[in-house]
Write a protein that holds these residues in place. Structure first.
Motif, short mmCIF file in Angstrom:
data_model
loop_
_atom_site.label_atom_id
_atom_site.label_comp_id
_atom_site.label_asym_id
_atom_site.label_seq_id
_atom_site.Cartn_x
_atom_site.Cartn_y
_atom_site.Cartn_z
N ASP A 73 -14.12 -19.32 30.69
CA ASP A 73 -15.12 -18.51 30.01
C ASP A 73 -14.91 -17.03 30.36
OD1 ASP A 73 -17.34 -17.23 29.01
OD2 ASP A 73 -18.74 -18.80 29.61
N ARG A 74 -14.42 -16.27 29.41
CA ARG A 74 -14.15 -14.85 29.67
C ARG A 74 -15.43 -14.05 29.86
NH1 ARG A 74 -10.62 -13.35 24.61
NH2 ARG A 74 -12.12 -14.81 23.72
N GLN A 75 -16.46 -14.40 29.09
CA GLN A 75 -17.69 -13.63 29.18
C GLN A 75 -18.32 -13.75 30.56
OE1 GLN A 75 -20.50 -14.42 26.05
NE2 GLN A 75 -22.04 -13.01 26.86
N GLU A 76 -18.40 -14.97 31.08
CA GLU A 76 -18.96 -15.17 32.42
C GLU A 76 -18.09 -14.47 33.47
OE1 GLU A 76 -20.01 -18.70 35.64
OE2 GLU A 76 -19.04 -19.19 33.74
N PHE A 77 -16.77 -14.59 33.33
CA PHE A 77 -15.88 -13.99 34.31
C PHE A 77 -16.00 -12.47 34.29
CE2 PHE A 77 -11.97 -13.06 36.58
CZ PHE A 77 -11.85 -14.13 37.44
N PHE A 78 -16.19 -11.91 33.10
CA PHE A 78 -16.37 -10.46 32.97
C PHE A 78 -17.60 -10.01 33.75
CE2 PHE A 78 -18.64 -7.04 30.76
CZ PHE A 78 -17.72 -6.01 30.87
N GLN A 79 -18.71 -10.71 33.60
CA GLN A 79 -19.94 -10.34 34.30
C GLN A 79 -19.79 -10.48 35.81
OE1 GLN A 79 -22.37 -8.85 32.86
NE2 GLN A 79 -21.76 -9.20 30.73
N ARG A 80 -19.13 -11.53 36.25
CA ARG A 80 -18.92 -11.75 37.68
C ARG A 80 -18.03 -10.66 38.28
NH1 ARG A 80 -16.65 -17.56 38.47
NH2 ARG A 80 -16.68 -16.87 40.66
N ALA A 81 -16.96 -10.33 37.57
CA ALA A 81 -16.04 -9.30 38.07
C ALA A 81 -16.74 -7.94 38.11
CB ALA A 81 -14.80 -9.24 37.18
N LYS A 82 -17.56 -7.65 37.12
CA LYS A 82 -18.25 -6.36 37.08
C LYS A 82 -19.25 -6.25 38.24
CE LYS A 82 -19.98 -3.24 33.51
NZ LYS A 82 -21.17 -2.70 34.18
N ARG A 83 -19.99 -7.34 38.51
CA ARG A 83 -20.92 -7.33 39.65
C ARG A 83 -20.17 -7.19 40.96
NH1 ARG A 83 -23.53 -11.53 36.73
NH2 ARG A 83 -22.46 -13.07 38.03
N SER A 84 -19.06 -7.90 41.09
CA SER A 84 -18.29 -7.85 42.33
C SER A 84 -17.70 -6.47 42.55
CB SER A 84 -17.19 -8.92 42.31
OG SER A 84 -16.51 -8.95 43.55
N TYR A 85 -17.27 -5.82 41.48
CA TYR A 85 -16.76 -4.46 41.65
C TYR A 85 -17.89 -3.53 42.10
CZ TYR A 85 -14.16 -0.18 41.06
OH TYR A 85 -13.52 1.00 41.32
N LEU A 96 -11.58 -2.83 34.56
CA LEU A 96 -11.02 -3.86 35.44
C LEU A 96 -11.65 -5.21 35.15
CD1 LEU A 96 -10.74 -2.11 38.94
CD2 LEU A 96 -8.87 -2.80 37.42
N ALA A 97 -12.97 -5.23 34.99
CA ALA A 97 -13.65 -6.50 34.69
C ALA A 97 -13.16 -7.07 33.37
CB ALA A 97 -15.16 -6.28 34.66
N LEU A 98 -12.96 -6.19 32.37
CA LEU A 98 -12.48 -6.65 31.06
C LEU A 98 -11.08 -7.23 31.16
CD1 LEU A 98 -13.17 -6.69 28.00
CD2 LEU A 98 -11.97 -4.50 27.84
N TYR A 99 -10.19 -6.55 31.86
CA TYR A 99 -8.81 -7.03 31.97
C TYR A 99 -8.74 -8.34 32.77
CZ TYR A 99 -7.53 -2.31 30.41
OH TYR A 99 -7.40 -1.14 29.70
N LEU A 100 -9.51 -8.41 33.84
CA LEU A 100 -9.51 -9.63 34.65
C LEU A 100 -10.07 -10.81 33.85
CD1 LEU A 100 -10.72 -8.15 38.06
CD2 LEU A 100 -8.48 -9.16 37.60
N ALA A 101 -11.10 -10.54 33.03
CA ALA A 101 -11.67 -11.60 32.21
C ALA A 101 -10.66 -12.06 31.15
CB ALA A 101 -12.95 -11.11 31.53
N GLN A 102 -9.95 -11.13 30.55
CA GLN A 102 -8.97 -11.50 29.54
C GLN A 102 -7.79 -12.24 30.16
OE1 GLN A 102 -9.31 -11.53 26.39
NE2 GLN A 102 -7.25 -12.28 25.94
N MET A 103 -7.46 -11.92 31.40
CA MET A 103 -6.43 -12.70 32.11
C MET A 103 -6.78 -14.18 32.13
SD MET A 103 -3.82 -10.95 33.78
CE MET A 103 -3.60 -11.56 35.45
N GLN A 104 -8.09 -14.48 32.18
CA GLN A 104 -8.56 -15.85 32.28
C GLN A 104 -8.61 -16.57 30.94
OE1 GLN A 104 -9.43 -17.42 35.29
NE2 GLN A 104 -8.54 -15.56 36.16
N ALA A 105 -8.27 -15.88 29.85
CA ALA A 105 -8.43 -16.45 28.51
C ALA A 105 -7.86 -17.86 28.36
CB ALA A 105 -7.80 -15.51 27.48
N PRO A 106 -6.68 -18.16 28.94
CA PRO A 106 -6.16 -19.52 28.77
C PRO A 106 -6.90 -20.57 29.61
CG PRO A 106 -4.41 -17.94 29.31
CD PRO A 106 -5.71 -17.28 29.61
N LEU A 107 -7.76 -20.13 30.54
CA LEU A 107 -8.33 -21.06 31.51
C LEU A 107 -9.84 -21.28 31.41
CD1 LEU A 107 -6.41 -19.96 34.75
CD2 LEU A 107 -5.87 -21.84 33.20
#
Length: 311
Positions: free
Chosen positions: A240-252, A227-238
């Motif tokens: 930092d995917r790496q930071e978003f991945f870490q945030r989503a993983k912590r939030s999950y 889920l964190a990976l997919y949510l981070a990749q969703m952000q690719a056009p907008l």
């Protein structure tokens, strides 16, 4: 075609003092108080679906109202919902719709005093002309859905700017088209409007994550990572995917703790609820930017293409 009004509690206008119209939507700063005598007049001689004393209480914290050009009040209700959600996507603090009416606050303020030549002189000059019970019938309806926030959330804007409002209106058309194509968008709308009013922060966070998980219903294993990976990749056009991945993983991880009876606490001065809320609203922005909700396989393909391009 008529115009309907929805007073909002919890927001204040910033950088504008006159109404702003954008297509079928408008935003109107409140100018006048509505006295208890005005409310009594409205309750006795006009069409209200709730007690006038309730209207008096609900309006006390309203500094703005939205106007909607619509065929009927039901049409106006349908128009209001996606605008509310798009304002959240712009980083606006959760707010509540108090009720809907056929006239603006600035129109029915002073309606009691204007009925008599003896009392009209007591009004401020700007209120001496306007509607009265003899010239208009004000109708008021209950709010079309529950909204608002049980607590103040730092980092979200209570001050509504013209640019944020106009961007939200612009996004409504795009979001409405997406909602017709992807039914999950309607579920995300309900999650965004309902989760801020859940009193318990942990249960509210859990509710937010139901919206995020609904985007990827096939994920059954390695859930946190995928889920964190997919949510981070969703952000690719907008961003930092790496930071978003870490945030989503912590939030999950916070979501899992709540789901198993744990209590979430702020870490490094970061509010877990705000983290989940921001992930959801940023995901809505990404969906708007992409004009689609990619499937898991499409996001993996994007990742592989990006990796090949770097090698």
């Amino acid at each position: 075609m008529g115009t309907y009004y929805a007073p909002l509690a919890g927001l204040i206008p910033q950088n504008f003092s006159d109404p702003i119209q954008c297509g079928k939507y408008g935003i109107i700063p409140r100018k006048w108080d509505v006295s208890i005598f005005d409310w009594a007049e409205l309750g006795s001689k006009h069409k209200m679906q709730f007690p006038f004393t309730a209207g008096d209480i609900r309006l006390k914290h309203c500094n703005l109202e939205i106007s909607l050009a619509a065929e009927s009040v039901d049409d106006a209700r349908r128009m209001l919902f996606p605008l509310h959600v798009m304002m959240y996507a712009q980083g606006v603090h959760p707010f509540s719709v108090q009720f809907m009416s056929s006239h603006s606050i600035n129109e029915y303020a002073g309606i009691n005093s204007r009925k008599s030549s003896y009392t009209i002189d007591s009004l401020p000059e700007g209120l001496r002309t306007g509607i009265s019970s003899a010239t208009a019938c004000v109708e008021m309806w209950e709010a079309p859905y529950t909204s608002g926030s049980v607590s103040r959330r730092e980092g979200l804007a209570r001050a509504l700017t013209p640019s944020a409002f106009m961007q939200a209106v612009e996004d409504v058309e795009r979001w409405t088209a997406l909602r017709g194509q992807y039914p999950v968008c309607s579920f995300i709308e309900r999650v965004l409007t309902s989760s801020p009013v859940v009193p318990d922060a942990g249960q509210s966070l859990l509710h937010i994550w139901t919206g995020l998980e609904a985007l990827f219903p096939k994920v059954q294993s390695e859930v946190s990572f995928r889920l964190a990976l997919y949510l981070a990749q969703m952000q690719a056009p907008l961003g930092d995917r790496q930071e978003f991945f870490q945030r989503a993983k912590r939030s999950y991880g916070d979501r899992s703790k709540v789901a198993h009876g744990g209590i979430i606490k702020a870490k490094n001065n970061q509010d877990p609820w705000m983290e989940a809320w921001t992930i959801l609203t940023h995901t809505v922005r990404a969906i708007l930017h992409r004009r689609s909700i990619p499937k898991e396989e499409e996001l993996i393909q994007e990742l592989l293409v990006a990796a090949d391009a770097r090698s």
